[in-house]
Design an enzyme around this catalytic site. Structure first.
Site, PDB file in Angstrom:
ATOM      1  N   GLU A  81       0.853  -1.299   0.015  1.00  0.00           N
ATOM      2  CA  GLU A  81       0.090  -0.097  -0.019  1.00  0.00           C
ATOM      3  C   GLU A  81       0.876   1.347  -0.069  1.00  0.00           C
ATOM      4  OE1 GLU A  81      -3.100  -0.695   3.210  1.00  0.00           O
ATOM      5  OE2 GLU A  81      -3.899  -2.299   2.136  1.00  0.00           O
ATOM      6  N   GLU A 140      -5.014  -7.994  -1.271  1.00  0.00           N
ATOM      7  CA  GLU A 140      -5.944  -8.166  -0.057  1.00  0.00           C
ATOM      8  C   GLU A 140      -7.424  -7.918  -0.459  1.00  0.00           C
ATOM      9  OE1 GLU A 140      -4.568  -5.650   3.080  1.00  0.00           O
ATOM     10  OE2 GLU A 140      -2.379  -6.336   2.769  1.00  0.00           O
TER      11      GLU A 140
END
Length: 500
Positions: free
Chosen positions: A256, A406
């Site tokens: 991320e 994810e």
């Protein structure tokens, strides 16, 4: 995403506008029992191959080695960040006899259910066999399954996975085991976006990955930068040869990276590819997306900029925004590249596009602000799908391999959630996150997109896990570490995806 020992978890996918160990029978000198040389590639159809044959990507995240957030009340390691793989066998369980669960038991169970790929989050400190947060007495696994160090646990896990024909994606999950999800960049420093998070004991305003420019309250500096990151990537790239395994499918180069612009992240990703491929040309490079803005957390608010992501109505999660690939694609061969966005539903972060259009006062609101106004939510595929297509899905038709790194969530949310979420979102009927997950899996099936469910193991505070757990932050705080049977609802969801 970074989990904490009392089940509270830092949200791994909020937008930039928002706020255990193995049995020690394996060793790093073990060799693979699996067949094949472990040459991974992406074919012309955008499918991942091993030694020339397409393989299924039935994937889940098995977390823990990236750093667990101990509560401030912990006796041994208050506010620590120990690194141990969650295995469901804590030292205090069953009158200190442990539960008996081992990594091998879990690998036998998950492969029996169809899972064959694990994304394994780590931190830079995981690679340091002398880091105190990866050593006793800070580890809570039972002695019969406790490794000598977090580094040893990582290596043992990879070897054991290879012996079970499980492929592994090694993920650098943060710049520090203390900072976790909130960093968004290699040299992150406070103030962090969760500085004022309500009813939350896991703030990290005292920790930084920046060597300079830190606020006065920083007492722990784990300086990280591009050179150290590239050195870590080279270390990971060498594991296949060092361990004698053929199952390291890919390296997720940074979790991320939401605080970079696309241009910044593209340049870093291309450098990472060059370094990794020079060591191991047979491993795939997993590159996540950015967010909707950048320059938020470097201590200089005037540097904040917007990252284009298409229609502003559908805000990307952290790591979801690959819109920049359209005009400025990565200079990495498609045969070696896997695009790996992250996306989540309401239990991780209540995005504005989830709000009920029948409440005009809630239009454009998200997070705590929406909850405090008692906003309802509606999961509308006709609204969500165009956003997913713009952020990453349209790239699938161009022949790119896409593995969502994810996705998942707490299907009982706002029940079995944090005290803050239960209070703020108690007006929401449980099931809204399950509805989101079903719609997202429909989209993945339709577009032939693979994904890694977060998490395979339980007790990630805002998502739970595929395995159930006894722990509850309100009614059973003493149940931490007790794994239960697979959640049948999540099993059905994953079986649907894996049958595509």
């Amino acid at each position: 995403m970074v989990s904490s020992c009392d089940g509270s978890s830092s949200s791994s996918s909020t937008s930039s506008t928002s706020s255990t160990s193995s049995s020690s029978s394996s060793s790093s000198s073990s060799t693979s029992s699996g067949g094949g040389a472990g040459v991974f590639s992406v074919n012309a159809a955008g499918k991942i191959t091993k030694d020339g044959s397409e393989i299924d990507i039935n994937c889940g995240n098995w977390f823990g080695l990236e750093g667990r957030h101990e509560p401030s009340r912990d006796i041994t390691n208050p506010s620590g960040a120990p690194m141990e793989l969650y295995v469901g066998n804590t030292f205090w369980a069953n009158g200190s006899a442990g539960t008996g669960r081992t990594q091998q038991q879990t690998m036998t169970e998950i492969t029996g259910m169809g899972m064959n790929v694990i994304r394994l989050p780590i931190a830079p400190q995981t690679l340091d066999e002398s880091d105190p947060q990866g050593l006793a007495p800070n580890l809570k696994n039972h002695p019969d399954v406790r490794d000598a160090s977090a580094r040893q646990a990582m290596e043992d896990f990879i070897v054991l996975a290879d012996q079970n024909n499980i492929q592994v994606v090694v993920d650098i999950h943060a710049c520090s085991n203390y900072i976790g999800w909130r960093g968004g960049r290699l040299d992150a420093r406070p103030p962090y976006v969760d500085k004022n998070r309500d009813q939350y004991d896991f703030l990290r305003e005292d920790s930084s990955c920046a060597a300079t420019g830190n606020p006065a309250g920083v007492t722990r500096i784990q300086a990280y930068d591009k050179d150290k990151w590239l050195a870590n990537l080279r270390d990971i790239a060498g594991l296949s040869e060092k361990l004698g395994v053929s199952n390291i499918l890919g390296i997720d180069i940074l979790n991320e990276p939401w605080d970079y612009s696309w241009a910044q992240w593209k340049a870093l990703s291309e450098e990472a590819y060059a370094e990794i491929s020079a060591i191991n040309p047979n491993v795939l490079i997993f590159v996540e997306g950015v967010s909707d803005s950048y320059g938020n957390q470097d201590g200089s608010p005037e540097t904040v900029g917007d990252s284009p992501h298409g229609d502003p109505v559908t805000n990307p999660n952290w790591g979801e925004n690959l819109f920049g690939m359209i005009a400025d694609p990565l200079d990495i061969p498609k045969s070696k590249l896997v695009l790996s966005p992250h996306t989540y539903g309401p239990s991780v972060f209540p995005q504005s596009m989830f709000m009920d259009p029948a409440q005009p006062e809630c239009e454009g609101l998200s997070g705590d602000e929406a909850g405090d106004l008692d906003c309802n939510m509606v999961i509308d595929a006709t609204r969500l799908v165009p956003g997913w297509a713009e952020h990453f899905g349209d790239l699938r038709a161009e022949g790119y391999a896409i593995v969502v790194g994810e996705f998942g969530g707490n299907m009982d949310w706002p029940n079995q959630a944090s005290d803050g979420d239960r209070a703020r979102w108690g007006h929401i009927t449980p099931g809204i996150d399950q509805e989101w997950q079903e719609v997202f899996v429909d989209y993945m099936i339709d577009q032939d997109i693979d994904g890694c469910y977060w998490g395979m193991n339980p007790e990630s505070g805002d998502t739970g896990g595929w395995y159930g757990h006894a722990y509850d932050p309100v009614s059973n705080t003493g149940g931490w570490g007790e794994w239960e049977a697979f959640d049948a609802r999540k099993t059905n969801l994953l079986e649907r995806l894996w049958a595509k």
